[in-house]
Design a protein around this motif. Sequence first.
Motif, PDB file in Angstrom:
ATOM      1  N   VAL A 200     101.178  30.838  22.873  1.00 13.58           N
ATOM      2  CA  VAL A 200     102.451  31.444  23.273  1.00 13.58           C
ATOM      3  C   VAL A 200     103.212  31.713  21.983  1.00 13.58           C
ATOM      4  O   VAL A 200     103.493  30.786  21.215  1.00 13.58           O
ATOM      5  N   PHE A 201     103.528  32.967  21.713  1.00 14.64           N
ATOM      6  CA  PHE A 201     104.062  33.375  20.417  1.00 14.64           C
ATOM      7  C   PHE A 201     105.528  33.787  20.545  1.00 14.64           C
ATOM      8  O   PHE A 201     105.884  34.627  21.375  1.00 14.64           O
ATOM      9  N   VAL A 202     106.340  33.172  19.689  1.00 14.15           N
ATOM     10  CA  VAL A 202     107.765  33.498  19.624  1.00 14.15           C
ATOM     11  C   VAL A 202     108.141  33.637  18.155  1.00 14.15           C
ATOM     12  O   VAL A 202     107.353  33.337  17.261  1.00 14.15           O
ATOM     13  N   SER A 203     109.368  34.074  17.908  1.00 17.85           N
ATOM     14  CA  SER A 203     109.805  34.250  16.520  1.00 17.85           C
ATOM     15  C   SER A 203     110.164  32.910  15.892  1.00 17.85           C
ATOM     16  O   SER A 203     110.467  31.928  16.590  1.00 17.85           O
ATOM     17  N   LEU A 204     110.148  32.859  14.554  1.00 14.68           N
ATOM     18  CA  LEU A 204     110.579  31.650  13.841  1.00 14.68           C
ATOM     19  C   LEU A 204     112.042  31.340  14.140  1.00 14.68           C
ATOM     20  O   LEU A 204     112.436  30.173  14.243  1.00 14.68           O
TER      21      LEU A 204
END
Length: 420
Positions: A200-204
């Motif tokens: 699951v990819f989100v921003s820093l």
Amino acid sequence: MSGLIGLAWASLKNRRATVLLTVLTLGLSVLLLLGIERIRHEARDAFLRSVAGTDLIVGARAHPVQLLLYSVFRLGEPTANLQWDTYEKLKALPPVAWTVPISLGDSHRGYRVVGTTGEYFARMGFGERRGLEFREGRPFEALHDAVIGADVADTLGYASGTSIVLAHGTARVATQAHDDQPFTVVGVLARTGTAIDQGVFVSLEAIEAIHLNWRGGMPIGRARVDATAIPMERLQPKSITAAFVGLESRTATFQVQRVVNEYRAEPLTAILPGVALTQLWALMGGVERALLVAAGAAVLAALMVLLTTILATLNERRREMALLRAVGAGPRHVFGLLLAEAALLTGAGLALGVILLEGALWLLGPWLEARFGVFLSPGLPSIREAVVLGGIWAGGILLGLFPAAVAYLRSLQDGVAVDR
């Protein structure tokens, strides 16, 4: 020689039911062996190319395999984080063409959350492919946008527009959820057959935002963060887990690796992904060998069926052999006939196995790619496979020596007097 082959072929046609069963048994065994060999090679190649285009992976001081496991496969935990200032200095090194930072530590229903930048989707790859394709949607843009891998979408039934809540830590059962800041799925990645499918990819910045009211892994009071009122300077990451690095030239790889490993401000490790992947694959060699042994045993069993079939028909064919002697065939011709039958049976089984394999790949290849990320396509046997097939054919002929020798000796004893 051609006359002997023709005679052997005619004899096999006369016993077509038994012959077909024998050939089918051998063909299925060859299908199993070659199928395992193809999958093994594809799995190995895909594994060794899980991080296509990445020259170095940089993280806190750790064993190369450990750094590889948590940065690429999301297994285990990092020994420490990489300070953001250090990452900025790494990014500024002259040979460095690009960097992709990642931050780990959160999860969603057992799937690891990866904090990163939009560059991740353009730079990461697998096999010979550079960049990740989207099955639907787009990369994240807003603070609470999320992109999910194919396994996450298929297993949990998510699609673009689904609202999800991230959890603190990596346990499958969440005890501390970031439910004050839900995310919206804006993209689903196409299947890759790698750990990317389970991410699951989100921003820093999103990782920083959901931890603003947290200390020591616990929320501070019951205050909820207003995402719209968060100043951007508060979302600057203080540290990251690791960074993927691409260089202007491969010749600078060892130079940059040495600079990182000797960095004095904090203990770091820079690894070559290909080398670490090879070391990790070597640790799993036992499973690979076990699969090959199982497939080899199946082929050996099929060859024994072939031997049993020929031996079982010898008594019934003594009159046939006697008649051959009566028309002028010598014991050597009888010996050659049985050997030719063994060669034809084995060759037919091998041909059937190859045809079944290519047909299965032609029919199931697209489904395997879409469902499991296994990229298998029909094609001529490789040199290695041709050698294996040649070895099986030679083995079938060698096994045929025994019934051929028995028939040779009986023909000497029986002459033309057999009447049973």
